[in-house]
Design an enzyme around this catalytic site. Structure first.
Site, mmCIF file in Angstrom:
data_model
loop_
_atom_site.group_PDB
_atom_site.id
_atom_site.type_symbol
_atom_site.label_atom_id
_atom_site.label_comp_id
_atom_site.label_asym_id
_atom_site.label_seq_id
_atom_site.Cartn_x
_atom_site.Cartn_y
_atom_site.Cartn_z
ATOM 1 N N MET A 30 0.849 -1.197 0.000
ATOM 2 C CA MET A 30 0.000 0.000 0.000
ATOM 3 C C MET A 30 0.882 1.243 0.000
ATOM 4 O O MET A 30 0.435 2.343 0.333
ATOM 5 C CB MET A 30 -0.941 -0.006 1.193
ATOM 6 C CG MET A 30 -1.923 -1.181 1.138
ATOM 7 S SD MET A 30 -3.473 -0.865 1.981
ATOM 8 C CE MET A 30 -2.906 -0.624 3.648
ATOM 9 N N LEU A 33 6.706 3.151 1.521
ATOM 10 C CA LEU A 33 7.638 2.029 1.643
ATOM 11 C C LEU A 33 8.730 2.292 2.683
ATOM 12 O O LEU A 33 9.243 3.391 2.800
ATOM 13 C CB LEU A 33 8.274 1.742 0.276
ATOM 14 C CG LEU A 33 7.273 1.471 -0.852
ATOM 15 C CD1 LEU A 33 8.020 1.213 -2.159
ATOM 16 C CD2 LEU A 33 6.360 0.299 -0.526
ATOM 17 N N HIS A 34 9.059 1.250 3.433
ATOM 18 C CA HIS A 34 10.150 1.303 4.419
ATOM 19 C C HIS A 34 11.006 0.047 4.238
ATOM 20 O O HIS A 34 10.769 -0.751 3.306
ATOM 21 C CB HIS A 34 9.581 1.425 5.839
ATOM 22 C CG HIS A 34 8.510 0.415 6.149
ATOM 23 N ND1 HIS A 34 8.747 -0.942 6.174
ATOM 24 C CD2 HIS A 34 7.186 0.565 6.413
ATOM 25 C CE1 HIS A 34 7.638 -1.575 6.470
ATOM 26 N NE2 HIS A 34 6.665 -0.699 6.606
ATOM 27 N N HIS A 37 9.319 -3.315 3.525
ATOM 28 C CA HIS A 37 8.918 -3.562 2.124
ATOM 29 C C HIS A 37 10.137 -3.887 1.263
ATOM 30 O O HIS A 37 10.078 -4.746 0.384
ATOM 31 C CB HIS A 37 8.244 -2.322 1.533
ATOM 32 C CG HIS A 37 6.976 -1.931 2.204
ATOM 33 N ND1 HIS A 37 6.860 -0.822 2.990
ATOM 34 C CD2 HIS A 37 5.743 -2.504 2.189
ATOM 35 C CE1 HIS A 37 5.625 -0.715 3.437
ATOM 36 N NE2 HIS A 37 4.923 -1.727 2.966
ATOM 37 N N GLU A 150 5.862 -11.400 7.577
ATOM 38 C CA GLU A 150 5.314 -12.114 8.736
ATOM 39 C C GLU A 150 4.739 -11.159 9.781
ATOM 40 O O GLU A 150 4.073 -11.581 10.708
ATOM 41 C CB GLU A 150 6.408 -12.974 9.385
ATOM 42 C CG GLU A 150 6.710 -14.219 8.600
ATOM 43 C CD GLU A 150 7.674 -15.153 9.299
ATOM 44 O OE1 GLU A 150 8.324 -14.723 10.281
ATOM 45 O OE2 GLU A 150 7.782 -16.300 8.854
ATOM 46 N N ASP A 152 2.380 -9.143 9.384
ATOM 47 C CA ASP A 152 0.925 -9.326 9.223
ATOM 48 C C ASP A 152 0.660 -10.825 9.141
ATOM 49 O O ASP A 152 0.308 -11.350 8.079
ATOM 50 C CB ASP A 152 0.456 -8.600 7.965
ATOM 51 C CG ASP A 152 0.676 -7.108 8.071
ATOM 52 O OD1 ASP A 152 0.013 -6.464 8.895
ATOM 53 O OD2 ASP A 152 1.548 -6.581 7.352
ATOM 54 N N GLN A 155 -2.777 -12.054 8.056
ATOM 55 C CA GLN A 155 -2.944 -11.797 6.619
ATOM 56 C C GLN A 155 -2.224 -12.868 5.798
ATOM 57 O O GLN A 155 -2.751 -13.380 4.812
ATOM 58 C CB GLN A 155 -2.404 -10.406 6.289
ATOM 59 C CG GLN A 155 -2.253 -10.119 4.813
ATOM 60 C CD GLN A 155 -1.857 -8.690 4.528
ATOM 61 O OE1 GLN A 155 -2.677 -7.804 4.618
ATOM 62 N NE2 GLN A 155 -0.609 -8.448 4.167
ATOM 63 N N SER A 187 6.596 -0.363 10.349
ATOM 64 C CA SER A 187 5.223 -0.243 9.878
ATOM 65 C C SER A 187 4.978 1.197 9.435
ATOM 66 O O SER A 187 5.521 2.130 10.037
ATOM 67 C CB SER A 187 4.254 -0.588 11.017
ATOM 68 O OG SER A 187 2.957 -0.122 10.706
ATOM 69 N N ARG A 189 2.447 2.711 10.004
ATOM 70 C CA ARG A 189 1.687 3.366 11.081
ATOM 71 C C ARG A 189 2.576 3.901 12.191
ATOM 72 O O ARG A 189 2.105 4.656 13.048
ATOM 73 C CB ARG A 189 0.643 2.409 11.646
ATOM 74 C CG ARG A 189 -0.438 2.097 10.628
ATOM 75 C CD ARG A 189 -1.447 1.115 11.138
ATOM 76 N NE ARG A 189 -2.327 0.668 10.079
ATOM 77 C CZ ARG A 189 -3.432 1.300 9.686
ATOM 78 N NH1 ARG A 189 -3.789 2.408 10.278
ATOM 79 N NH2 ARG A 189 -4.175 0.823 8.701
HETATM 80 O O1 PAF Z 1 -0.055 -5.706 3.702
HETATM 81 C C1 PAF Z 1 -0.458 -4.808 2.937
HETATM 82 O O2 PAF Z 1 0.213 -3.813 2.684
HETATM 83 C C2 PAF Z 1 -1.844 -4.926 2.311
HETATM 84 O O3 PAF Z 1 -2.745 -5.518 3.179
HETATM 85 C C3 PAF Z 1 -1.831 -5.645 0.963
HETATM 86 C C4 PAF Z 1 -1.388 -7.086 1.073
HETATM 87 C C5 PAF Z 1 -0.914 -4.909 -0.010
HETATM 88 C C6 PAF Z 1 -3.238 -5.650 0.352
HETATM 89 O O4 PAF Z 1 -3.711 -4.359 0.165
#
Ligand code: PAF
Length: 289
Positions: A30, A33-34, A37, A150, A152, A155, A187, A189
């Site tokens: 999303m 980026l850090h 990512h 990991e 998330d 997810q 994160s 956030r």
């Molecule tokens: O982890 C994330 O950044 C989001 O949930 C993802 C997997 C890109 C889906 O929008």
């Protein structure tokens, strides 16, 4: 780096890249980026000769409109980072391109059970939004392999289950959480934390690690350990949502003498930031040592 903004052009660009290089790895994000990512991108580059990244702040996975509006959008900086790391292809669609009908009328992918527990209990609809967007991205990009962090963890399991149950042809690779030097999981956030909250934030990871060590050393009173974790988080200034010891394979409650791997997961608010983190319970030393 080639940048595509519409679905058909992205499908074509991904197809061409896959054909030219033999296989394609994909990192959905999303944005904002850090290093977490960038670790996914680096692992993607080890897994395939071509790498595609997506940046899309997915409205369907936000259950709070203010949270969606406030989510950091830093496309110019993100593109510079991806360019510097030699990413081949970026998909950065506008919301109106990605969802052509109003969200409430759009088709969605539901993963029952896993979507409703832990984070799903506090963020209704969130994991349906995640499963839907990831499924659609896979249908556009057709990657051979896709990478997820990991951090998330719920997810990650949800995506694995979706891939298995819908028989999608993509390998899902998990990448360990990247942490700041003091242990705080990276994160987007974290930028909501003020100076004092940032100082307190690593306690989340410490408290998770203490619980993991307690289980690894033989404690099986999971409910008491969970209550202790919640109380510790509160004492450290958090407003915890959950602190849970679960089976790593499916996030179900562990049996008293559980033989499978365990994971400890927590979500807690610190000021404006909702932080999540999780740790594995270290495996016991082999018998006889
Ligand atoms: O982890 C994330 O950044 C989001 O949930 C993802 C997997 C890109 C889906 O929008």
């Amino acid at each position: 780096m080639e940048v595509q903004r519409d679905i058909e052009a992205m499908r074509e660009a991904a197809r061409a890249l896959r054909q030219q290089r033999g296989s394609l790895a994909f990192v959905p994000t999303m944005g904002n980026l850090h290093d977490g990512h960038m670790a996914l991108v680096a692992e993607a580059q080890c897994r395939a000769p071509a790498v595609a990244v997506s940046i899309f702040v997915n409205p369907m996975q936000f259950n709070d409109a203010r949270d969606f509006a406030a989510y950091p959008r830093t496309l110019t900086e993100d593109m510079a980072l991806l360019e510097a790391q030699d990413v081949d292809l970026l998909f950065a669609p506008a919301a109106e391109e990605f969802y052509r009908r109003p969200l409430e009328q759009s088709t969605r992918v539901v993963v029952p059970g896993l979507s409703e527990i832990l984070c799903g209990a506090y963020r209704p609809g969130h994991f349906t939004g995640v499963a839907t967007v990831v499924n659609k991205l896979f249908n556009i990009v057709h990657p051979n392999v896709a990478l997820f962090g990991e951090k998330d963890f719920q997810q990650l399991l949800l995506i694995r289950r979706m891939v298995e149950e819908l028989a999608l042809e993509v390998e899902i690779v998990a990448v360990p959480t990247v942490r700041e030097r003091d242990g705080l999981a990276m994160s987007s956030r974290n930028r909501y934390l003020d100076e004092e909250e940032r100082r307190r934030a690593p306690a989340l990871y410490r408290i998770l690690c203490e619980a993991a060590e307690a289980v690894a050393s033989g404690r099986r009173d999971y409910a008491a350990l969970e209550a202790q974790g919640m109380a510790r988080l509160e004492r450290a200034g958090f407003r915890p949502e959950y602190f849970a010891i679960r089976r790593a394979a499916d996030l179900e409650l562990p049996a008293k003498e559980e033989s499978g791997a365990l994971r400890i997961l927590a979500a807690a608010w610190l000021g404006r930031a909702r932080l999540i983190d999780n740790v594995a319970v270290p495996a016991p030393p082999p018998e006889g040592r």
